[in-house]
Motif scaffolding. Structure first.
Motif, PDB file in Angstrom:
ATOM      1  N   ARG A  99      32.710 -27.501 105.342  1.00 22.24           N
ATOM      2  CA  ARG A  99      31.749 -27.274 106.426  1.00 22.24           C
ATOM      3  C   ARG A  99      32.541 -27.167 107.719  1.00 22.24           C
ATOM      4  O   ARG A  99      33.323 -28.061 108.043  1.00 22.24           O
ATOM      5  CB  ARG A  99      30.775 -28.446 106.496  1.00 22.24           C
ATOM      6  CG  ARG A  99      29.670 -28.235 107.496  1.00 22.24           C
ATOM      7  CD  ARG A  99      28.794 -29.448 107.637  1.00 22.24           C
ATOM      8  NE  ARG A  99      27.574 -29.119 108.372  1.00 22.24           N
ATOM      9  CZ  ARG A  99      26.881 -29.981 109.086  1.00 22.24           C
ATOM     10  NH1 ARG A  99      27.282 -31.249 109.153  1.00 22.24           N
ATOM     11  NH2 ARG A  99      25.789 -29.609 109.719  1.00 22.24           N
ATOM     12  N   THR A 100      32.305 -26.116 108.485  1.00 24.68           N
ATOM     13  CA  THR A 100      33.096 -25.887 109.695  1.00 24.68           C
ATOM     14  C   THR A 100      32.599 -26.706 110.867  1.00 24.68           C
ATOM     15  O   THR A 100      32.455 -26.217 111.987  1.00 24.68           O
ATOM     16  CB  THR A 100      33.135 -24.397 110.046  1.00 24.68           C
ATOM     17  OG1 THR A 100      31.788 -23.904 110.137  1.00 24.68           O
ATOM     18  CG2 THR A 100      33.909 -23.616 109.013  1.00 24.68           C
ATOM     19  N   LEU A 101      32.286 -27.938 110.578  1.00 25.07           N
ATOM     20  CA  LEU A 101      31.975 -28.952 111.576  1.00 25.07           C
ATOM     21  C   LEU A 101      32.675 -30.229 111.134  1.00 25.07           C
ATOM     22  O   LEU A 101      33.037 -30.378 109.968  1.00 25.07           O
ATOM     23  CB  LEU A 101      30.461 -29.181 111.678  1.00 25.07           C
ATOM     24  CG  LEU A 101      29.627 -28.058 112.284  1.00 25.07           C
ATOM     25  CD1 LEU A 101      28.146 -28.385 112.157  1.00 25.07           C
ATOM     26  CD2 LEU A 101      30.007 -27.829 113.729  1.00 25.07           C
ATOM     27  N   ARG A 102      32.824 -31.164 112.013  1.00 20.62           N
ATOM     28  CA  ARG A 102      33.545 -32.382 111.671  1.00 20.62           C
ATOM     29  C   ARG A 102      32.698 -33.350 110.850  1.00 20.62           C
ATOM     30  O   ARG A 102      33.241 -34.187 110.125  1.00 20.62           O
ATOM     31  CB  ARG A 102      34.038 -33.068 112.938  1.00 20.62           C
ATOM     32  CG  ARG A 102      35.115 -32.260 113.648  1.00 20.62           C
ATOM     33  CD  ARG A 102      35.749 -33.019 114.776  1.00 20.62           C
ATOM     34  NE  ARG A 102      36.928 -32.321 115.278  1.00 20.62           N
ATOM     35  CZ  ARG A 102      37.770 -32.839 116.160  1.00 20.62           C
ATOM     36  NH1 ARG A 102      37.580 -34.050 116.644  1.00 20.62           N
ATOM     37  NH2 ARG A 102      38.811 -32.132 116.571  1.00 20.62           N
ATOM     38  N   TRP A 103      31.393 -33.233 110.987  1.00 20.25           N
ATOM     39  CA  TRP A 103      30.504 -34.208 110.340  1.00 20.25           C
ATOM     40  C   TRP A 103      29.922 -33.610 109.077  1.00 20.25           C
ATOM     41  O   TRP A 103      29.484 -32.460 109.065  1.00 20.25           O
ATOM     42  CB  TRP A 103      29.406 -34.627 111.311  1.00 20.25           C
ATOM     43  CG  TRP A 103      29.994 -35.016 112.624  1.00 20.25           C
ATOM     44  CD1 TRP A 103      29.938 -34.315 113.781  1.00 20.25           C
ATOM     45  CD2 TRP A 103      30.804 -36.158 112.889  1.00 20.25           C
ATOM     46  NE1 TRP A 103      30.653 -34.957 114.757  1.00 20.25           N
ATOM     47  CE2 TRP A 103      31.194 -36.084 114.250  1.00 20.25           C
ATOM     48  CE3 TRP A 103      31.235 -37.244 112.126  1.00 20.25           C
ATOM     49  CZ2 TRP A 103      31.996 -37.059 114.852  1.00 20.25           C
ATOM     50  CZ3 TRP A 103      32.026 -38.206 112.724  1.00 20.25           C
ATOM     51  CH2 TRP A 103      32.392 -38.113 114.066  1.00 20.25           C
ATOM     52  N   SER A 104      29.879 -34.388 108.002  1.00 21.88           N
ATOM     53  CA  SER A 104      29.480 -33.874 106.708  1.00 21.88           C
ATOM     54  C   SER A 104      27.964 -33.858 106.570  1.00 21.88           C
ATOM     55  O   SER A 104      27.232 -34.344 107.428  1.00 21.88           O
ATOM     56  CB  SER A 104      30.115 -34.697 105.596  1.00 21.88           C
ATOM     57  OG  SER A 104      29.609 -36.007 105.595  1.00 21.88           O
ATOM     58  N   SER A 105      27.515 -33.293 105.476  1.00 23.18           N
ATOM     59  CA  SER A 105      26.088 -33.158 105.202  1.00 23.18           C
ATOM     60  C   SER A 105      25.861 -33.290 103.705  1.00 23.18           C
ATOM     61  O   SER A 105      26.767 -33.032 102.902  1.00 23.18           O
ATOM     62  CB  SER A 105      25.590 -31.795 105.688  1.00 23.18           C
ATOM     63  OG  SER A 105      24.298 -31.512 105.202  1.00 23.18           O
ATOM     64  N   ARG A 106      24.651 -33.666 103.318  1.00 20.89           N
ATOM     65  CA  ARG A 106      24.267 -33.718 101.913  1.00 20.89           C
ATOM     66  C   ARG A 106      23.676 -32.397 101.430  1.00 20.89           C
ATOM     67  O   ARG A 106      23.419 -32.241 100.240  1.00 20.89           O
ATOM     68  CB  ARG A 106      23.257 -34.835 101.688  1.00 20.89           C
ATOM     69  CG  ARG A 106      23.821 -36.239 101.906  1.00 20.89           C
ATOM     70  CD  ARG A 106      22.723 -37.290 101.827  1.00 20.89           C
ATOM     71  NE  ARG A 106      23.258 -38.629 102.016  1.00 20.89           N
ATOM     72  CZ  ARG A 106      23.598 -39.462 101.029  1.00 20.89           C
ATOM     73  NH1 ARG A 106      23.421 -39.081  99.788  1.00 20.89           N
ATOM     74  NH2 ARG A 106      24.083 -40.655 101.290  1.00 20.89           N
ATOM     75  N   SER A 107      23.428 -31.483 102.330  1.00 23.08           N
ATOM     76  CA  SER A 107      22.787 -30.226 101.965  1.00 23.08           C
ATOM     77  C   SER A 107      23.820 -29.138 101.720  1.00 23.08           C
ATOM     78  O   SER A 107      24.679 -28.876 102.561  1.00 23.08           O
ATOM     79  CB  SER A 107      21.839 -29.769 103.065  1.00 23.08           C
ATOM     80  OG  SER A 107      21.358 -28.467 102.787  1.00 23.08           O
ATOM     81  N   SER A 108      23.693 -28.471 100.579  1.00 24.94           N
ATOM     82  CA  SER A 108      24.612 -27.385 100.267  1.00 24.94           C
ATOM     83  C   SER A 108      24.489 -26.243 101.272  1.00 24.94           C
ATOM     84  O   SER A 108      25.444 -25.495 101.483  1.00 24.94           O
ATOM     85  CB  SER A 108      24.361 -26.868  98.854  1.00 24.94           C
ATOM     86  OG  SER A 108      23.060 -26.333  98.741  1.00 24.94           O
ATOM     87  N   TYR A 109      23.350 -26.123 101.920  1.00 27.05           N
ATOM     88  CA  TYR A 109      23.153 -25.028 102.873  1.00 27.05           C
ATOM     89  C   TYR A 109      24.009 -25.191 104.129  1.00 27.05           C
ATOM     90  O   TYR A 109      24.216 -24.234 104.867  1.00 27.05           O
ATOM     91  CB  TYR A 109      21.684 -24.929 103.272  1.00 27.05           C
ATOM     92  CG  TYR A 109      20.780 -24.545 102.127  1.00 27.05           C
ATOM     93  CD1 TYR A 109      20.006 -25.488 101.477  1.00 27.05           C
ATOM     94  CD2 TYR A 109      20.707 -23.220 101.690  1.00 27.05           C
ATOM     95  CE1 TYR A 109      19.190 -25.144 100.408  1.00 27.05           C
ATOM     96  CE2 TYR A 109      19.892 -22.863 100.637  1.00 27.05           C
ATOM     97  CZ  TYR A 109      19.134 -23.829  99.999  1.00 27.05           C
ATOM     98  OH  TYR A 109      18.338 -23.481  98.953  1.00 27.05           O
ATOM     99  N   ASP A 110      24.495 -26.387 104.357  1.00 29.27           N
ATOM    100  CA  ASP A 110      25.288 -26.663 105.559  1.00 29.27           C
ATOM    101  C   ASP A 110      26.776 -26.402 105.371  1.00 29.27           C
ATOM    102  O   ASP A 110      27.546 -26.597 106.298  1.00 29.27           O
ATOM    103  CB  ASP A 110      25.074 -28.115 105.997  1.00 29.27           C
ATOM    104  CG  ASP A 110      23.682 -28.359 106.525  1.00 29.27           C
ATOM    105  OD1 ASP A 110      23.209 -29.511 106.445  1.00 29.27           O
ATOM    106  OD2 ASP A 110      23.062 -27.391 107.013  1.00 29.27           O
TER     107      ASP A 110
END
Length: 124
Positions: A99-110
């Motif tokens: 993910r091209t942000l520093r904070w992760s996500s649980r959503s595959s769309y992110d």
């Protein structure tokens, strides 16, 4: 652009361990969050674990919490998924994602970039 290559999958017995590795190339690895997802036979892709850009925080699905550990080595552009006490229901293709942000996500769309996947099969 980020290119991701997973390795480490295989056929194991219930109770065994495996360590998946995802190696990244391209964009600065240390500035992106990483995640592992999986897709079992006949199932939708699901979140497994994620880690923020500096490894300072990790997240897990309830189904793997306490058994799997995600970690990263930014000097090696690599993220790992240590899987212990494997169960037959862990059988799936496992995908690494960036993910091209520093904070992760649980959503595959992110997640913006995906590896090709590595098969993990756990026999009973």
């Amino acid at each position: 652009q980020v290119q991701l290559v997973e390795s480490g999958g295989g056929l194991v017995q219930a109770g065994d361990s495996l360590r998946l590795t995802c190696t990244a190339s391209g964009r600065s690895f240390s500035s992106v969050a990483m995640g592992w997802f999986r897709q079992g036979p006949g199932k939708e892709r699901e979140f497994v674990a994620s880690i923020i850009w500096n490894g300072g925080d990790t997240f897990y699905s309830d189904s793997v919490k306490g058994r799997f550990t995600i970690s990263r080595d930014n000097a090696k552009n690599t993220v790992y998924l240590q899987m212990n006490s494997l169960k037959p229901e862990d059988t799936a293709v496992y995908y690494c994602a960036a993910r091209t942000l520093r904070w992760s996500s649980r959503s595959s769309y992110d997640y913006n970039y995906w590896g090709q996947g590595t098969q993990v099969t756990v026999s009973s």
